[in-house]
Design a protein around this motif. Structure first.
Motif, short mmCIF file in Angstrom:
data_model
loop_
_atom_site.label_atom_id
_atom_site.label_comp_id
_atom_site.label_asym_id
_atom_site.label_seq_id
_atom_site.Cartn_x
_atom_site.Cartn_y
_atom_site.Cartn_z
N GLY A 49 0.83 -1.19 0.00
CA GLY A 49 0.00 0.00 0.00
C GLY A 49 0.87 1.24 0.00
N GLN A 50 0.57 2.17 0.89
CA GLN A 50 1.36 3.39 1.01
C GLN A 50 2.25 3.36 2.24
OE1 GLN A 50 1.67 5.95 -1.20
NE2 GLN A 50 0.48 4.59 -2.53
N LEU A 51 2.47 2.17 2.76
CA LEU A 51 3.28 2.04 3.97
C LEU A 51 4.55 1.25 3.69
CD1 LEU A 51 0.48 1.22 6.56
CD2 LEU A 51 1.78 3.34 6.42
N GLY A 52 5.61 1.66 4.34
CA GLY A 52 6.87 0.94 4.28
C GLY A 52 7.44 0.84 5.68
N ALA A 408 -0.11 12.90 -17.89
CA ALA A 408 -0.01 13.97 -16.88
C ALA A 408 -1.13 13.87 -15.86
CB ALA A 408 -0.03 15.34 -17.57
N GLU A 409 -2.33 13.53 -16.30
CA GLU A 409 -3.46 13.36 -15.38
C GLU A 409 -3.22 12.21 -14.40
OE1 GLU A 409 -6.81 12.80 -17.91
OE2 GLU A 409 -7.04 14.94 -18.39
N THR A 410 -2.63 11.13 -14.92
CA THR A 410 -2.35 9.97 -14.06
C THR A 410 -1.30 10.30 -13.02
OG1 THR A 410 -2.85 8.53 -15.95
CG2 THR A 410 -1.75 7.52 -14.07
N ILE A 411 -0.26 11.01 -13.43
CA ILE A 411 0.78 11.45 -12.48
C ILE A 411 0.16 12.34 -11.40
CG2 ILE A 411 2.91 12.78 -12.21
CD1 ILE A 411 3.55 12.01 -15.17
N THR A 412 -0.62 13.31 -11.83
CA THR A 412 -1.24 14.26 -10.90
C THR A 412 -2.16 13.54 -9.92
OG1 THR A 412 -1.10 16.02 -12.54
CG2 THR A 412 -2.69 16.31 -10.74
N ARG A 417 -3.32 11.70 -4.51
CA ARG A 417 -3.81 10.60 -3.68
C ARG A 417 -2.81 10.22 -2.60
NH1 ARG A 417 -4.56 7.44 -7.69
NH2 ARG A 417 -2.88 5.92 -7.42
N THR A 418 -1.53 10.50 -2.85
CA THR A 418 -0.49 10.08 -1.91
C THR A 418 0.16 11.27 -1.23
OG1 THR A 418 1.09 9.96 -3.76
CG2 THR A 418 -0.06 7.92 -3.14
#
Length: 812
Positions: A49-52, A408-412, A417-418
């Motif tokens: 996920g967003q954890l390390g 660019a939209e996907t990067i943004t 989100r993160t």
């Protein structure tokens, strides 16, 4: 009686009372030759996920040194209840990392001595009082290493020590020591392969320092091909050289200095008057260290190779993360096999390098291709050649505005989100592509750009304003720029420690280049919570992770004769094409124009297009169209697995695998949990195995305790909330056997468990907070309510047994 007391001693007591006195009696200097709790690894970072989170790592109990940073032996101690040799295998692992031949295991009764220098008696038992002296081990070590008397003054030269406590990591020690050994034995060509982010420059500094201080090498040249590499080196790792060091500028070599840092481009050029290296004699430098030697100096016909050949009498050390082995270029052919290699995989496993999560984005026109309508012209009125354009063409031969916008939209979206302030490098096909990507990202992030117009910057060789922001981008203390769009300038040598997102929208087929680009994210910086990074891949570049050459030494293939090459400008690309790809006849290869000025900065890069079958150059045309419908077909997430491969798996699958590695079944887990005197020990054990508790809470709910999280996520059992478990205990009212004070305490502990979990009530600190602090201090509560600490701990054990009774009714 004493032996019985000895059995009760802890491992620390054994070390203090028996091991250290034995070492001291043998003559080892406790200040300079003995180090305790030597942490060799940092602990691998596991990402989901967003954890390390870092896995915990054990330290070597004791390491013995001949001199600081010259390890000789490892001692691994255990409590006396264990057999004397129990720690030997653990010690062997530490000895492998340190490259030492002597391992001792002990329980305080004596030592098991593993001696790699004596194959006829590898392991023997010796008494405490017979521990070898420093001289005995050093003499055996020198014989084992085959050192000559002439080598010893060089090999024993001290490392640089600034008093800050900074010391080389174990693999840096190996790299430094093996290089010093090679040079002292007369080897004049040395190759070191170390993954990006593992401290090649610091390693080079210590090598140079020791050779220089030993007066083995008196004039040293450090060569690089980019200004930023030279400047970072001069201002950071090489700073201790002080007034003895200079950077060669203005094409003048000043013999007054001993340590010279230079760009190839400052030393040579196509005209004879530009060849500044010829101002000095061929024997002027006796040591040359070549940074990133896989690049310009690798090819035999390189203009930069002439510098190395002019100073051929000097010892030459090549540093690289990616030893280049192609049909026509070979580092090992010039330098010889690497004396030491430390790979990306090893760095990640040790916790010194950041692991990665890959998000692969599939775009419909990339997979299906795009074909113009008959007679369609682009925005400039150019007739578009009628054929199917695919992922290799986009932003190279043809630009589709909607595709740029979607990327660019996907990067943004990912950053929003993160972390919108996460340092990001977007690798584009060329400078034009980097500019269009910058513009698209600016338009998609108006709020961020309003706060600071440098939120998105194009950092390419042709843009002075962008290049001026490079130092700010790589400086963790500087918030801006956040997003850098680039083409070639940032592929290597950019020490961006806090880069958390690497975007690949560039066609990458060169393994060397791919490794370098991935290296932009592999640095760890705990101070800024940079433990891992994400690769957002739009061009299937991460398929190269599956290539066996990704983390190994490429196979050497020197087969192409010079006469076979018909187009010098596209030589490397044609070789790559023949070996790795199969595409249509019209191809493009990126060839920098005006690659370097006198100080080595990249001025421009663009695409050359040629016909493969003839090698004849064709007019450069890049079509640009808009009005094309472009969609994302899929987005999938892959993680760096324990074996170094990318795997696509859910967090549930990952957790199940980690738990099953510790417990074969649900029954075994439940039994181990219930038998554990304190549950925190099981929680810690699972964390070491890679279970990320915070991620489990995010996925399964914060109202579940670790027991239910594992039962639910790993074994598909319906969970009970902490509140439900606490209520079940209260309904049974089992603690009426306790005093009124004890009942009050146990009732409050149940409420604490329901609120925050099992870890909280297992700590004595729980007695110091409301409402329990109103009953007195911790010792008063334990004494008045339970009669003493053993009775309190027994009551807590019984409370936990009630919480996890198997007959607890479940919510589902």
């Amino acid at each position: 009686m004493f032996s019985m007391d000895k059995k009760q001693l802890t491992e620390t007591d054994i070390i203090t009372k028996f091991v250290l006195p034995a070492i001291d009696k043998a003559g080892w200097n406790s200040m300079t030759q003995v180090r305790q709790e030597v942490k060799l690894r940092d602990g691998k970072v596991v990402v989901r996920g967003q954890l390390g989170v870092r896995k915990t790592v054990k330290s070597a109990d004791i390491v013995l040194y001949h001199k600081p940073n010259m390890p000789l032996a490892v001692i691994e101690a255990k409590a006396n209840k264990h057999e004397v040799g129990k720690g030997i295998q653990q010690g062997l692992d530490y000895a492998r990392l340190l490259d030492v031949p002597f391992i001792f295991a002990t329980n305080g009764d004596g030592f098991v001595f593993h001696d790699k220098t004596n194959p006829s008696a590898l392991e023997t038992e010796i008494r405490l009082e017979d521990f070898p002296t420093p001289e005995q081990l050093w003499d055996k070590y020198c014989v084992w290493k085959s050192y000559t008397a002439a080598q010893l003054p060089i090999i024993t030269q001290d490392y640089y020590d600034d008093g800050s406590g900074k010391a080389p990591r174990y693999y840096q020690l190996q790299a430094i020591n093996k290089t010093i050994e090679a040079v002292s034995s007369g080897q004049n060509r040395v190759l070191l392969v170390m993954a990006t982010g593992t401290g090649k420059t610091y390693t080079a500094f210590q090598i140079i320092w020791r050779l220089w201080k030993a007066r083995q090498k008196k004039r040293i040249l450090f060569l690089a091909d980019r200004n930023i590499l030279v400047d970072q080196t001069r201002l950071n790792d090489f700073q201790p050289f002080g007034q003895a060091m200079t950077k060669i500028t203005g094409r003048t070599v000043d013999p007054a200095y001993e340590i010279h840092l230079a760009l190839y481009q400052a030393l040579t050029g196509p005209e004879e008057h530009q060849k500044a290296y010829k101002q000095v004699d061929r024997d002027f430098f006796d040591l040359i260290v070549i940074d990133e030697c896989h690049r310009g100096s690798a090819a035999e016909d390189s203009a930069w190779r002439e510098i190395l050949e002019y100073f051929s009498q000097a010892t030459q050390i090549g540093l690289t993360a990616t030893p280049k082995e192609t049909d026509t270029i070979s580092n090992t052919d010039y330098f010889g096999d690497s004396v030491y290699t430390y790979s990306l995989k090893e760095g990640i496993e040790d916790g010194f390098l950041a692991p990665y999560k890959v998000v692969r984005v599939d775009i419909d026109i990339d997979l299906q291709g795009w074909r113009p309508t008959k007679g369609q012209v682009d925005q400039n009125g150019e007739l578009i050649q009628d054929r199917i354009y695919n992922v290799k063409d986009f932003d190279r031969t043809i630009v589709i505005d909607e595709r740029t916008q979607l990327v660019a939209e996907t990067i943004t979206a990912y950053l929003k989100r993160t972390d919108p302030m996460a340092k990001t490098i977007v690798f584009c096909n060329d400078i034009d592509h980097a500019e269009r990507m910058r513009r698209a990202l600016v338009n998609l992030n108006p709020e961020q750009v309003a706060k600071n117009e440098k939120y998105v910057m194009k950092i390419t060789g042709d843009d002075e304003l962008g290049k001026a922001q490079l130092d700010n981008f790589i400086n963790p203390k500087k918030a801006y720029p956040v997003i850098a769009t680039t083409s070639e300038l940032m592929t290597t040598g950019v020490d961006a420690k806090t880069c958390k997102l690497v975007v690949l929208d560039q066609n990458i087929q060169s393994m060397t280049k791919f490794k370098q680009i991935i290296g932009r994210g592999t640095r760890i910086d705990d101070r800024y919570n940079k433990l891992w990074f994400t690769i957002l891949d739009f061009k299937k570049a991460t398929e190269l992770f599956a290539d066996e050459r990704f983390d190994g030494t490429p196979e050497k293939v020197m087969v192409v004769a010079p006469d076979d090459i018909t187009d010098e400008a596209n030589e490397d690309f044609l070789n790559e094409l023949n070996n790795e790809t199969s595409i249509s006849t019209t191809v493009a290869e990126e060839t920098p124009l005006s690659i370097q000025d006198g100080q080595g900065e990249y001025k421009a890069d663009t695409w050359q297009e040629g016909e493969i079958d003839t090698g004849e150059p064709a007019p450069y045309i890049k079509y640009r169209v808009s009005g094309v419908t472009v969609k994302k077909l899929a987005e999938r997430v892959q993680y760096y697995d324990t074996d170094g491969k990318l795997v696509t798996e859910s967090f549930k699958d990952y957790t199940r695998k980690a738990v099953m590695g510790q417990f074969a079944s649900l029954d075994e887990f439940v039994r181990k949990w219930q038998d554990a005197e304190r549950k925190q020990a099981i929680i810690n054990e699972l964390a070491e195995a890679g279970v990320i508790w915070d991620a489990l809470v995010d996925e399964a709910g914060s109202n579940l305790d670790p027991f239910d999280l594992i039962c639910h996520v790993a074994f598909d059992q319906p969970p009970l909330t902490r509140q439900e478990r606490a209520n079940n205990v209260k309904k049974r009212n089992y603690f009426t056997k306790y005093s009124e004070t004890a009942q009050t305490v146990l009732d409050a502990l149940l409420d604490k468990y329901a609120d925050v979990g099992i870890q909280e009530i297992e700590s004595l600190n729980v007695l110091k907070v409301k409402p329990l602090d109103q009953l007195g201090n911790s010792m008063q509560i334990i004494k008045s309510g339970f009669g003493g600490k053993p009775q309190y701990e027994q009551a807590l054990t019984e409370l936990e047994a009630e919480l996890y009774r198997e007959d607890n009714p479940r919510s589902a």
